[in-house]
Motif scaffolding. Structure first.
Motif, PDB file in Angstrom:
ATOM      1  N   GLU A  38     -65.410 -56.662  11.932  1.00  0.00           N
ATOM      2  CA  GLU A  38     -65.921 -57.159  13.206  1.00  0.00           C
ATOM      3  C   GLU A  38     -64.864 -56.927  14.272  1.00  0.00           C
ATOM      4  O   GLU A  38     -63.665 -56.933  14.003  1.00  0.00           O
ATOM      5  CB  GLU A  38     -66.209 -58.658  13.108  1.00  0.00           C
ATOM      6  N   ASP A  39     -65.337 -56.770  15.513  1.00  0.00           N
ATOM      7  CA  ASP A  39     -64.401 -56.639  16.614  1.00  0.00           C
ATOM      8  C   ASP A  39     -63.700 -57.970  16.819  1.00  0.00           C
ATOM      9  O   ASP A  39     -64.331 -59.030  16.844  1.00  0.00           O
ATOM     10  CB  ASP A  39     -65.137 -56.242  17.899  1.00  0.00           C
ATOM     11  N   LEU A  40     -62.394 -57.902  16.941  1.00  0.00           N
ATOM     12  CA  LEU A  40     -61.602 -59.107  17.183  1.00  0.00           C
ATOM     13  C   LEU A  40     -61.689 -59.488  18.649  1.00  0.00           C
ATOM     14  O   LEU A  40     -61.915 -58.653  19.517  1.00  0.00           O
ATOM     15  CB  LEU A  40     -60.145 -58.843  16.796  1.00  0.00           C
ATOM     16  N   ASP A  41     -61.492 -60.765  18.930  1.00  0.00           N
ATOM     17  CA  ASP A  41     -61.371 -61.212  20.316  1.00  0.00           C
ATOM     18  C   ASP A  41     -60.091 -62.037  20.425  1.00  0.00           C
ATOM     19  O   ASP A  41     -59.317 -62.133  19.485  1.00  0.00           O
ATOM     20  CB  ASP A  41     -62.617 -61.983  20.764  1.00  0.00           C
TER      21      ASP A  41
ATOM     22  N   ASP B 219     -60.852 -52.084  20.980  1.00  0.00           N
ATOM     23  CA  ASP B 219     -59.472 -51.594  21.033  1.00  0.00           C
ATOM     24  C   ASP B 219     -58.522 -52.548  20.313  1.00  0.00           C
ATOM     25  O   ASP B 219     -57.600 -52.107  19.622  1.00  0.00           O
ATOM     26  CB  ASP B 219     -59.020 -51.415  22.487  1.00  0.00           C
ATOM     27  N   LEU B 220     -58.739 -53.855  20.477  1.00  0.00           N
ATOM     28  CA  LEU B 220     -57.882 -54.844  19.818  1.00  0.00           C
ATOM     29  C   LEU B 220     -58.002 -54.719  18.303  1.00  0.00           C
ATOM     30  O   LEU B 220     -56.999 -54.782  17.587  1.00  0.00           O
ATOM     31  CB  LEU B 220     -58.260 -56.260  20.275  1.00  0.00           C
ATOM     32  N   THR B 221     -59.208 -54.508  17.823  1.00  0.00           N
ATOM     33  CA  THR B 221     -59.424 -54.355  16.385  1.00  0.00           C
ATOM     34  C   THR B 221     -58.716 -53.102  15.869  1.00  0.00           C
ATOM     35  O   THR B 221     -58.047 -53.135  14.832  1.00  0.00           O
ATOM     36  CB  THR B 221     -60.937 -54.261  16.084  1.00  0.00           C
ATOM     37  N   GLU B 222     -58.872 -52.010  16.603  1.00  0.00           N
ATOM     38  CA  GLU B 222     -58.297 -50.743  16.162  1.00  0.00           C
ATOM     39  C   GLU B 222     -56.772 -50.713  16.305  1.00  0.00           C
ATOM     40  O   GLU B 222     -56.092 -50.052  15.530  1.00  0.00           O
ATOM     41  CB  GLU B 222     -58.910 -49.595  16.955  1.00  0.00           C
ATOM     42  N   SER B 223     -56.246 -51.409  17.303  1.00  0.00           N
ATOM     43  CA  SER B 223     -54.798 -51.349  17.555  1.00  0.00           C
ATOM     44  C   SER B 223     -54.012 -52.361  16.738  1.00  0.00           C
ATOM     45  O   SER B 223     -52.781 -52.344  16.760  1.00  0.00           O
ATOM     46  CB  SER B 223     -54.515 -51.571  19.040  1.00  0.00           C
ATOM     47  N   GLY B 224     -54.697 -53.252  16.060  1.00  0.00           N
ATOM     48  CA  GLY B 224     -53.975 -54.241  15.262  1.00  0.00           C
ATOM     49  C   GLY B 224     -53.325 -55.302  16.128  1.00  0.00           C
ATOM     50  O   GLY B 224     -52.145 -55.627  15.960  1.00  0.00           O
ATOM     51  N   LYS B 225     -54.075 -55.818  17.099  1.00  0.00           N
ATOM     52  CA  LYS B 225     -53.631 -56.918  17.972  1.00  0.00           C
ATOM     53  C   LYS B 225     -52.464 -56.498  18.870  1.00  0.00           C
ATOM     54  O   LYS B 225     -51.485 -57.223  19.019  1.00  0.00           O
ATOM     55  CB  LYS B 225     -53.290 -58.159  17.157  1.00  0.00           C
TER      56      LYS B 225
END
Length: 187
Positions: free
Chosen positions: A77-80, A138-144
């Motif tokens: 899931e996409d992180l927020d 982007d947050l999910t893919e970049s690892g926070k």
């Protein structure tokens, strides 16, 4: 040697063969019997045979559903902001509540005079919301990544700034309207 055996076999069976000629229409009666037996056997096969097609269709549907379910379960899931830390969760909650309250205020101010400015503001808010959805990916893919987190916070702030600016402009419009509608006192 083989011919002798065969000849002796026929010699032994002499007089036992049916050599009578068949009745007229023998061939047609034979074919009719074959046909009726064929139809009867087909009906028996249809009635006694088990039809697997519906069960195979159901089984295939279940397999497809299970495949989709497991595929969707494995996709992250996409992180927020709330998934980053407890502090970011509080920050996201604050911004979300503030934006909701500002939107309620904005909708209360709807009138023919303010409709255009409110529509424009909501269109800008929607663009920022779409950008926020991209930032979640982007947050999910970049690892926070910290830059993405900062961009997400800036996105929230920009939405609030737009809403506040529009509310201020609506107040100015309301004041101008009341000033132009007041009767002039001449002494």
């Amino acid at each position: 040697m083989k011919n002798d055996n065969l000849d002796s076999l026929f010699d032994d069976l002499k007089g036992q063969f049916d050599i009578e000629t068949p009745q007229n229409n023998h061939q047609q009666r034979f074919l009719d019997k074959l046909k009726s037996n064929d139809i009867a056997s087909t009906e028996v096969k249809k009635s006694s045979g088990f039809n697997w097609k519906p069960f195979l269709a159901i089984a295939a549907s279940i397999i497809i559903c299970l495949g989709l379910f497991t595929t969707l379960q494995n996709q992250p899931e996409d992180l927020d902001l709330a998934s980053v830390s407890p502090e970011m969760s509080e920050t996201q909650d604050f911004f979300t509540v503030t934006i909701e309250n500002e939107l309620k205020k904005l909708n209360k101010e709807r009138s023919p005079l303010t409709e255009q400015i409110i529509s424009d503001a909501l269109a800008q808010i929607q663009l920022l919301e779409n950008d926020y959805q991209n930032l979640k990916t982007d947050l999910t893919e970049s690892g926070k990544n910290q830059r993405v987190i900062h961009a997400m916070i800036s996105n929230f702030q920009n939405r609030i700034d737009i809403l506040n600016t529009v509310l201020e402009q609506i107040e100015v419009i309301k004041e101008l309207k009341t000033n132009t509608n007041e009767p002039k006192n001449t002494l």
